[in-house]
Design a protein around this motif. Sequence first.
Motif, PDB file in Angstrom:
ATOM      1  N   ALA A 116       0.492  -5.966 -15.818  1.00  0.00           N
ATOM      2  CA  ALA A 116      -0.545  -5.093 -15.267  1.00  0.00           C
ATOM      3  C   ALA A 116       0.042  -3.870 -14.583  1.00  0.00           C
ATOM      4  O   ALA A 116      -0.623  -2.840 -14.474  1.00  0.00           O
ATOM      5  CB  ALA A 116      -1.416  -5.869 -14.284  1.00  0.00           C
ATOM      6  N   ASN A 117       1.271  -3.954 -14.110  1.00  0.00           N
ATOM      7  CA  ASN A 117       1.907  -2.823 -13.450  1.00  0.00           C
ATOM      8  C   ASN A 117       2.996  -2.200 -14.303  1.00  0.00           C
ATOM      9  O   ASN A 117       3.893  -1.528 -13.792  1.00  0.00           O
ATOM     10  CB  ASN A 117       2.494  -3.263 -12.104  1.00  0.00           C
ATOM     11  CG  ASN A 117       1.421  -3.493 -11.062  1.00  0.00           C
ATOM     12  OD1 ASN A 117       0.624  -2.608 -10.758  1.00  0.00           O
ATOM     13  ND2 ASN A 117       1.376  -4.692 -10.528  1.00  0.00           N
ATOM     14  N   SER A 118       2.924  -2.427 -15.607  1.00  0.00           N
ATOM     15  CA  SER A 118       3.872  -1.805 -16.517  1.00  0.00           C
ATOM     16  C   SER A 118       3.349  -0.442 -16.959  1.00  0.00           C
ATOM     17  O   SER A 118       2.143  -0.159 -16.895  1.00  0.00           O
ATOM     18  CB  SER A 118       4.086  -2.689 -17.746  1.00  0.00           C
ATOM     19  OG  SER A 118       2.875  -2.851 -18.461  1.00  0.00           O
ATOM     20  N   PRO A 131       8.598  -0.964 -17.690  1.00  0.00           N
ATOM     21  CA  PRO A 131       8.085  -0.991 -16.311  1.00  0.00           C
ATOM     22  C   PRO A 131       7.874   0.408 -15.753  1.00  0.00           C
ATOM     23  O   PRO A 131       8.472   1.389 -16.209  1.00  0.00           O
ATOM     24  CB  PRO A 131       9.190  -1.724 -15.551  1.00  0.00           C
ATOM     25  CG  PRO A 131      10.432  -1.392 -16.310  1.00  0.00           C
ATOM     26  CD  PRO A 131      10.030  -1.280 -17.758  1.00  0.00           C
ATOM     27  N   LYS A 132       7.021   0.479 -14.761  1.00  0.00           N
ATOM     28  CA  LYS A 132       6.900   1.719 -14.001  1.00  0.00           C
ATOM     29  C   LYS A 132       8.142   1.886 -13.124  1.00  0.00           C
ATOM     30  O   LYS A 132       8.724   0.905 -12.653  1.00  0.00           O
ATOM     31  CB  LYS A 132       5.644   1.695 -13.136  1.00  0.00           C
ATOM     32  CG  LYS A 132       4.349   1.772 -13.929  1.00  0.00           C
ATOM     33  CD  LYS A 132       3.135   1.810 -13.015  1.00  0.00           C
ATOM     34  CE  LYS A 132       1.840   1.953 -13.809  1.00  0.00           C
ATOM     35  NZ  LYS A 132       0.649   1.972 -12.937  1.00  0.00           N
ATOM     36  N   GLY A 152      -0.400  -6.780  -5.723  1.00  0.00           N
ATOM     37  CA  GLY A 152      -0.306  -5.470  -5.099  1.00  0.00           C
ATOM     38  C   GLY A 152       0.979  -4.771  -5.517  1.00  0.00           C
ATOM     39  O   GLY A 152       2.015  -5.419  -5.719  1.00  0.00           O
ATOM     40  N   ALA A 153       0.931  -3.449  -5.701  1.00  0.00           N
ATOM     41  CA  ALA A 153       2.095  -2.690  -6.133  1.00  0.00           C
ATOM     42  C   ALA A 153       2.102  -1.336  -5.437  1.00  0.00           C
ATOM     43  O   ALA A 153       1.042  -0.782  -5.096  1.00  0.00           O
ATOM     44  CB  ALA A 153       2.072  -2.494  -7.647  1.00  0.00           C
ATOM     45  N   PHE A 154       3.320  -0.804  -5.215  1.00  0.00           N
ATOM     46  CA  PHE A 154       3.463   0.482  -4.547  1.00  0.00           C
ATOM     47  C   PHE A 154       4.762   1.128  -4.994  1.00  0.00           C
ATOM     48  O   PHE A 154       5.780   0.446  -5.153  1.00  0.00           O
ATOM     49  CB  PHE A 154       3.467   0.296  -3.027  1.00  0.00           C
ATOM     50  CG  PHE A 154       3.436   1.588  -2.254  1.00  0.00           C
ATOM     51  CD1 PHE A 154       2.283   2.352  -2.200  1.00  0.00           C
ATOM     52  CD2 PHE A 154       4.564   2.031  -1.581  1.00  0.00           C
ATOM     53  CE1 PHE A 154       2.247   3.542  -1.486  1.00  0.00           C
ATOM     54  CE2 PHE A 154       4.536   3.214  -0.861  1.00  0.00           C
ATOM     55  CZ  PHE A 154       3.378   3.975  -0.815  1.00  0.00           C
ATOM     56  N   GLY A 155       4.719   2.444  -5.229  1.00  0.00           N
ATOM     57  CA  GLY A 155       5.917   3.146  -5.663  1.00  0.00           C
ATOM     58  C   GLY A 155       5.888   4.598  -5.267  1.00  0.00           C
ATOM     59  O   GLY A 155       4.836   5.145  -4.901  1.00  0.00           O
TER      60      GLY A 155
END
Length: 593
Positions: free
Chosen positions: A212-214, A239-240, A287-290
């Motif tokens: 989902a975060n790729s 990946p991101k 949850g994801a953050f970049g």
Amino acid sequence: MRVVLRTVAGLSAFLLLPSVALAQAVIAGTVKDPSGAVLPGVTVEAASPALIEKVRTVSTDGTGQYRVEDLRPGTYTVTFTLQGFSTFKREGIELTGSFTATINAELKVGALAETITVSGETPVVDVQSARRETTLSNDVIRSLPTVRNYNAMVVLVPGVITNTNDVATGPLINQFPIHGGRANESRLTVDGLNIGNPPGGNQPPTYVADVANSQEVTFTTSGGLGEAETAGLVMNIIPKTGGNNFQGSAYFSGTGEHFLTDNYDDEIRAAGLAAPTPTSKVYDLNGAFGGPIKKDRIWFFANARTEGSTRVNANQFYNLNAGDPTKWLYAPDYSRPGFSDRTWENVSGRITWQATRRNKIGVFWDEQAVCRKCEGTSTGLASPAQIVSPEADGVGATKPLRVQQVTWSSPATSRLLLDAGFGTTYYGWGNFEREGNNTRSLVRVQEQCATPCPANGGIANLYYRSQDWNDNYTGAYPWRASISYITGRHSLKFGHTGTYFNDDRTSFTNDQQLRYRFNNGVPNQITEAVPFTQLARASILAFYAQEQFTMSRLTLQGGLRYDRARGWFPEQKIGPTRFLPTPIVFPETKGVD
């Protein structure tokens, strides 16, 4: 010595092996003047926010052709410049997977200050590669009403048959052969490095892939060259990596027993159908953050996730006599059915560092645990794998599951591209001993009868009374290195890949090191159970060369690959134990060699 020598050569239309998932998108084409004459020496720049280095630069060769390789998914602008000609710019080029976008240009005589900007649709047909793949963008993945794990993604690819076609509420060890191939030929890679499962033939383990975060997920089905390891489906997660802006996301999904219904009535029960085993709880929190640590130099991306599910196990009930050393029979407590409560937890982080103008380094760490605090029973792909009473079963944990990667890439010149990477997949798995195990002093019993066993609980072929357990630890350590020489007409690549495997398994039993077998409650066999350790090692080394040659509308591809597999078993011993006071030592033994 067993040596595999594979040669694949011929027209691109006839190549049927999937390429290794490292291959990324390409922009290629031809530059001409208004008379149709080719223009050598044109500077071609491919720019995109997806590139931490911002711009990749090449030049057209003597035939007016150019080729920009190893491009990440994203939106690109291509600029063509040559002294004495107007600048030509093509915007809005969307790249996905390993697609080759053909972008031709016509430069008109004029000053460099003059710029001709063209916006048009991205090419949708790859006319320079035989590779066939399906690409799912991040927007598509987020829109799919399914579990956000790799085992739920592979069923979207035509021609794939998986070993788990039922609804999945979490990650599984999934086999996904394609085109009638072998089950263990499928591969799961993250940024081109394989996530391997040595006991399963290097197919994927129970890995929580962060789809989902790729940036996107690609499925390569055919059309490979020398870098292809197998003929199976390759699922690559790109990946991101972060960016120059801070961005984050959060996601939650779930359901519970209040949203369930069933049609199991007296009529169905009378027909002899078993009672259903409903899932009472499913949840997934992510949850994801970049963003930038230093703009245009160092980016980061981090992710945390927890998910789980709980359901009843068919024909499994707690034992009223559990833990009682004076009781030898199984007494089912029908008010307490056995259950499987699976949890998956992971935290991952990625750093991308543009160390110099021509050197980029990536570091990735993913720490996971399956069933870190479970209380139910889940010993295999089915739950439970055997008919086992809960006190004699384990939770089926995988802890830790650790994936690490370090990659380096360098466009050393406009024609020379270098790449290298090293990864690890290490995990503990199996039927670990339960915390606070109170059955160690008791003998494990198997009820042999094939009938309902009225004198011993009514469940045939049941194991109960004491837990047997395993401590298993395995690892796969892949690496890669390649050098590519790229002109407009040629794309020549030489490379080396390898993987080292270890698989260590230790089996334990009760303190008395005995097992009994009953037939309808009557003892008829005693077995001495000796704890033991198994150690296995293997390695695979491969070297390859491949070439792609383009002349006008004709593209030829060919490859050569050499593989050498080797396996061995280190020195190991059994004992000393209760029934084996003098240990038996087994010297190191060769396997496949």
